[in-house]
Design a protein around this motif. Structure first.
Motif, PDB file in Angstrom:
ATOM      1  N   ARG A 131       8.805  -6.638   1.342  1.00 52.93           N
ATOM      2  CA  ARG A 131       7.812  -6.293   0.320  1.00 52.93           C
ATOM      3  C   ARG A 131       8.419  -5.463  -0.809  1.00 52.93           C
ATOM      4  NH1 ARG A 131       2.790  -8.672   0.483  1.00 52.93           N
ATOM      5  NH2 ARG A 131       1.898  -6.765  -0.425  1.00 52.93           N
ATOM      6  N   HIS A 188       7.828  -6.769  -4.388  1.00 49.91           N
ATOM      7  CA  HIS A 188       6.416  -6.633  -4.734  1.00 49.91           C
ATOM      8  C   HIS A 188       6.088  -5.182  -5.063  1.00 49.91           C
ATOM      9  CE1 HIS A 188       2.082  -6.005  -3.872  1.00 49.91           C
ATOM     10  NE2 HIS A 188       1.965  -7.147  -4.518  1.00 49.91           N
ATOM     11  N   MET A 220       4.619  -3.850  -8.596  1.00 46.91           N
ATOM     12  CA  MET A 220       3.360  -3.112  -8.707  1.00 46.91           C
ATOM     13  C   MET A 220       3.565  -1.751  -9.366  1.00 46.91           C
ATOM     14  SD  MET A 220       0.889  -5.039  -7.721  1.00 46.91           S
ATOM     15  CE  MET A 220       1.827  -6.312  -8.565  1.00 46.91           C
ATOM     16  N   ARG A 273      -5.468   0.245  -3.857  1.00 50.48           N
ATOM     17  CA  ARG A 273      -5.947  -1.065  -3.408  1.00 50.48           C
ATOM     18  C   ARG A 273      -5.372  -2.179  -4.271  1.00 50.48           C
ATOM     19  NH1 ARG A 273     -10.834   1.694  -2.884  1.00 50.48           N
ATOM     20  NH2 ARG A 273     -11.616   0.821  -4.834  1.00 50.48           N
ATOM     21  N   ARG A 274      -5.404  -1.968  -5.577  1.00 51.34           N
ATOM     22  CA  ARG A 274      -4.935  -3.000  -6.489  1.00 51.34           C
ATOM     23  C   ARG A 274      -3.443  -3.300  -6.289  1.00 51.34           C
ATOM     24  NH1 ARG A 274      -4.657  -2.274 -12.898  1.00 51.34           N
ATOM     25  NH2 ARG A 274      -3.694  -4.261 -13.406  1.00 51.34           N
ATOM     26  N   ALA A 275      -2.659  -2.269  -6.015  1.00 48.30           N
ATOM     27  CA  ALA A 275      -1.217  -2.433  -5.850  1.00 48.30           C
ATOM     28  C   ALA A 275      -0.833  -2.860  -4.438  1.00 48.30           C
ATOM     29  CB  ALA A 275      -0.510  -1.127  -6.202  1.00 48.30           C
ATOM     30  N   GLU A 276      -1.827  -2.905  -3.508  1.00 51.50           N
ATOM     31  CA  GLU A 276      -1.556  -3.247  -2.100  1.00 51.50           C
ATOM     32  C   GLU A 276      -0.508  -2.317  -1.499  1.00 51.50           C
ATOM     33  OE1 GLU A 276      -0.680  -7.435  -1.671  1.00 51.50           O
ATOM     34  OE2 GLU A 276      -2.176  -7.981  -3.157  1.00 51.50           O
ATOM     35  N   THR A 277      -0.578  -1.055  -1.866  1.00 50.71           N
ATOM     36  CA  THR A 277       0.437  -0.088  -1.458  1.00 50.71           C
ATOM     37  C   THR A 277       0.524   0.042   0.055  1.00 50.71           C
ATOM     38  OG1 THR A 277       0.097   1.104  -3.538  1.00 50.71           O
ATOM     39  CG2 THR A 277       1.209   2.295  -1.766  1.00 50.71           C
ATOM     40  N   GLU A 278      -0.616   0.041   0.727  1.00 52.03           N
ATOM     41  CA  GLU A 278      -0.588   0.210   2.187  1.00 52.03           C
ATOM     42  C   GLU A 278       0.125  -0.939   2.878  1.00 52.03           C
ATOM     43  OE1 GLU A 278      -4.431   1.043   3.792  1.00 52.03           O
ATOM     44  OE2 GLU A 278      -4.650   2.911   2.676  1.00 52.03           O
ATOM     45  N   THR A 279       0.087  -2.122   2.281  1.00 54.78           N
ATOM     46  CA  THR A 279       0.792  -3.274   2.849  1.00 54.78           C
ATOM     47  C   THR A 279       2.295  -3.146   2.638  1.00 54.78           C
ATOM     48  OG1 THR A 279      -1.129  -4.650   2.346  1.00 54.78           O
ATOM     49  CG2 THR A 279       0.916  -5.804   2.845  1.00 54.78           C
ATOM     50  N   ASP A 280       2.693  -2.562   1.526  1.00 52.13           N
ATOM     51  CA  ASP A 280       4.115  -2.469   1.174  1.00 52.13           C
ATOM     52  C   ASP A 280       4.842  -1.329   1.878  1.00 52.13           C
ATOM     53  OD1 ASP A 280       3.629  -4.526  -0.596  1.00 52.13           O
ATOM     54  OD2 ASP A 280       3.713  -3.287  -2.408  1.00 52.13           O
TER      55      ASP A 280
END
Length: 201
Positions: free
Chosen positions: A117, A120, A124, A177-184
């Motif tokens: 990630r 990504h 972001m 949320r928009r950056a999907e930070t928790e996923t990265d």
């Protein structure tokens, strides 16, 4: 540009601060761009120092030649030192310069990112976080850096802690949320640093 971040726990504050002034000799070093730092606002015994070099080669040369002489004054004044090196990847806002005299506080965010990630996460940072920070009143300038192992750092300089606090209150959850930070991100640590003008070189 190479970015060096030092974080340590100070055990003798007056002696540490005296030693910090010895770094005024840095401007004569080839490739040196600037240095600054100060005290953690959350943990007053923790010091942060940020140093900038034109390249890793200039930095390595300095470490081999002059570092130990300049650092001698602070031996025994701190413990638990962590030193991290990052390559400057891009500016936050524009025209980053390693100057600290016009800033009141710095915000440092250190992220360890899932390897798959990493690109990504960097995208972001550029597309979501940078515009949000650049548009915040009181945010002066910043940078985004990277080191091997999918580690990233964001350093931002602010006119005041109050201005930086407004940015924090202004929709950070939405940006996350928009950056999907928790996923990265695997791990995120950070601090707000009260900059000390006497440490600026």
């Amino acid at each position: 540009m190479l970015v060096k971040w030092i974080r340590c726990t100070v055990v003798d504050r007056p002696a540490f601060e005296r030693g910090q002034r010895k770094w005024a000799g840095l401007p004569g070093e080839p490739g040196f761009r600037g240095q600054g730092g100060g005290w953690s606002r959350a943990r007053p015994e923790v010091a942060h120092v940020f140093a900038f070099w034109e390249s890793r080669a200039f930095y390595d040369s300095f470490m081999a030649r002059s570092h130990d002489r300049l650092a001698a004054a602070q031996v025994g004044t701190f413990k638990d030192a962590e030193v991290r090196l990052f390559d400057h990847r891009f500016d936050v806002k524009s025209g980053f310069e390693p100057r600290f005299t016009d800033a009141d506080v710095a915000r440092i965010a250190h992220c360890v990112v899932r390897e798959e990630r990493a690109e990504h996460f960097a995208l972001m940072q550029r597309k979501v976080w940078n515009p949000a920070m650049a548009g915040s009143p009181g945010m002066l300038r910043g940078l985004f850096g990277e080191s091997p192992g999918s580690e990233f750092v964001t350093l931002s300089l602010w006119q005041s802690a109050a201005e930086r606090g407004k940015y924090r209150a202004d929709g950070v959850r939405r940006l996350l949320r928009r950056a999907e930070t928790e996923t990265d991100v695997v791990r995120l640590t950070g601090d707000v640093v009260q900059l000390d003008p006497a440490w600026s070189v």
